[in-house]
Design an enzyme around this catalytic site. Structure first.
Site, PDB file in Angstrom:
ATOM      1  N   ASP A   1       6.419  -1.427  -0.968  1.00 25.69           N
ATOM      2  CA  ASP A   1       7.682  -1.832  -1.724  1.00 25.69           C
ATOM      3  C   ASP A   1       8.668  -0.818  -1.420  1.00 25.69           C
ATOM      4  O   ASP A   1      10.039  -0.963  -1.233  1.00 25.69           O
ATOM      5  CB  ASP A   1       7.485  -2.320  -3.031  1.00 25.69           C
ATOM      6  CG  ASP A   1       6.293  -3.416  -3.019  1.00 25.69           C
ATOM      7  OD1 ASP A   1       5.627  -3.780  -1.921  1.00 25.69           O
ATOM      8  OD2 ASP A   1       6.039  -4.123  -4.181  1.00 25.69           O
TER       9      ASP A   1
ATOM     10  N   GLU B   1      -5.419  -0.028  -8.844  1.00 27.29           N
ATOM     11  CA  GLU B   1      -4.593  -0.382  -7.875  1.00 27.29           C
ATOM     12  C   GLU B   1      -4.395   0.730  -6.866  1.00 27.29           C
ATOM     13  O   GLU B   1      -4.386   0.376  -5.622  1.00 27.29           O
ATOM     14  CB  GLU B   1      -3.010  -0.989  -8.301  1.00 27.29           C
ATOM     15  CG  GLU B   1      -2.308  -1.568  -7.554  1.00 27.29           C
ATOM     16  CD  GLU B   1      -0.657  -2.038  -8.034  1.00 27.29           C
ATOM     17  OE1 GLU B   1      -0.570  -1.749  -9.369  1.00 27.29           O
ATOM     18  OE2 GLU B   1      -0.076  -2.678  -7.390  1.00 27.29           O
TER      19      GLU B   1
END
Ligand code: GLC
Length: 437
Positions: free
Chosen positions: A169, A400
């Site tokens: 991202d 994550e």
């Protein structure tokens, strides 16, 4: 104390079970409450180790959301969850006659590669072969969509119409191309991610404004690929997706030759492979000595290399000289950080140890990098990448992502794809014939 292998296996399986929403798996509760494209594919590899039917179901539910034009969307919204922004109404794909509400962009096409591995490793071969045969035309339509929609000029590299399409991202690579995005009309909005996670670990407001402006732009074009290619203010060739697609096409070709010899998709896959192989060299920045992302509107290269530079091995591209340069670069990185492989050049001033894709180490990237290095005979670096991934998970659980500098776990926890990478690549309990590097 380092947890036992049994304990790690057990925890990893428990995470997949706990994030299972019935046929599809969410990345992590709270932060990411829907089905994400490439997360699901890694999850399928994880399930493959203890529940083969469930593994195939994960892919089938993802492909149930495929668009008529072949695109497999990056998020599948099976319900509306107020805890996530931007949800289905912001994407506005409801007028498009889709099988279900989804986002309007795609994500890295790792599925064909995963399916190839799943077929090879399956205990139930019969089921695996028939599942793979049924998925092949869908994979082929998706790969064709990538080259038609995101490379209409036949350059042999695929463009990202949104940073989210790359799966990475907030890479620093998107900063300069993003300056062309007009954010003045986006209006007020409330982010949800920062209510789950420390803001220092997340993309900045400036990035989010741009993400949202690009969603509004796509929606204004009814998500029509030709209109997006013609007018998108953001149009950047990505080393990561180009490499992943090329590898995926090689895997699709191998499967199609085996399962449906003579089918037209074989010549289509060959044509895509030839085009992507020829195009990859466009991303070689000779000044930096690395494969780098490139703004296709301005021709400018990104400021530095990223972990995707190392995917040239996974994709089977690069001249011997280029590959040597990439290995030298990675060797320098390995001296600089404790945990390979940082997502962004750790020698750059833009490196940020905790902010998402601007530096941290991600298990799924390590998986692809490690497999590619191992296949290319670069076993020293391949072992280092795998060893570091294992150490991160043993010390800090299935986060994550992690700081490449000191291993701090970051972002969401109990994260599906990290647990899946443990099960399908790292766990010492994996059977010898399943080891892919
Ligand atoms: C973030 C990541 C993306 C991932 C998603 C769900 O948006 O950048 O790669 O698919 O979270 O985990």
């Amino acid at each position: 104390m380092t947890p036992t292998v049994e304990r790690m296996d057990e925890q990893a399986r428990a995470i997949l079970r706990q994030n299972d929403r019935g046929g599809y798996t969410i990345p992590t509760a709270g932060l990411y409450p829907y089905q994400w494209n490439w997360d699901s594919v890694f999850v399928a590899l994880g399930f493959m180790e203890f529940d083969e039917p469930r593994a195939w179901a994960e892919l089938e539910t993802l492909f149930d959301a495929q668009w008529p034009n072949g695109m497999v969307p990056h998020i599948v919204f099976r319900h509306d969850d107020p805890d996530y922004f931007p949800g289905p109404s912001v994407w506005g794909t409801d007028g498009l006659d889709l099988p279900m509400p989804t986002s309007g962009i795609s994500q890295p096409p790792v599925a064909a590669t995963a399916i190839h591995w799943m077929v090879d490793a399956a205990r139930d071969k019969q089921a695996a072969l028939s599942k793979a045969r049924a998925l092949l035309p869908k994979l082929n339509a998706w790969h064709q969509w990538w080259v038609d929609a995101r490379d209409p000029d036949g350059l042999g590299v695929v463009a990202m119409s949104h940073p989210w399409e790359s799966g990475r991202d907030n890479l620093p690579d998107w900063d300069a191309p993003g300056d062309a995005i007009d954010v003045r009309a986006i209006g007020d909005y409330t982010r949800r991610d920062t209510s789950h996670i420390d803001t220092a670990m997340r993309p900045k407001k400036k990035d989010y404004d741009r993400y949202l402006a690009l969603v509004q732009f796509g929606k204004s074009k009814n998500w029509d690929p030709a209109a997006i290619a013609a007018d998108s203010p953001f149009w950047v060739a990505d080393v990561g997706v180009s490499a992943i697609l090329l590898r995926a096409d090689r895997d699709l070709l191998a499967l199609a030759e085996r399962l449906i010899p003579g089918d037209t998709m074989i010549s289509q896959a060959r044509a895509r492979i030839a085009r992507l192989e020829a195009g990859f060299d466009r991303l070689w920045d000779s000044r930096q000595g690395a494969f780098c992302n490139k703004d296709l509107r301005t021709g400018a290269f990104a400021p530095a290399a990223t972990a995707a530079t190392l995917l040239c091995f996974y994709a089977g591209v690069g001249t011997p000289v280029q590959r040597t340069r990439v290995i030298e670069m990675a060797t320098g990185w390995a001296e600089k950080v404790r945990y390979m492989c940082p997502s962004f050049d750790p020698t750059s001033g833009l490196f940020d140890p905790l902010r998402y894709w601007r530096g941290p180490t991600w298990a799924i990237f390590n998986f692809m990098i490690g497999v590619g290095l191992w296949e290319a005979g670069e076993t020293g670096l391949a072992d280092r990448v795998k060893r570091d991934t294992k150490a991160l998970m043993e010390a800090n659980g299935f986060a994550e992502y992690y700081s490449a500098v000191d291993g701090t776990s970051a972002g969401g926890d109990a994260f599906s794809w990290t647990a899946a990478v443990w099960l399908s690549w790292i766990s010492p309990s994996l059977k010898e014939h399943k080891k892919t590097g």
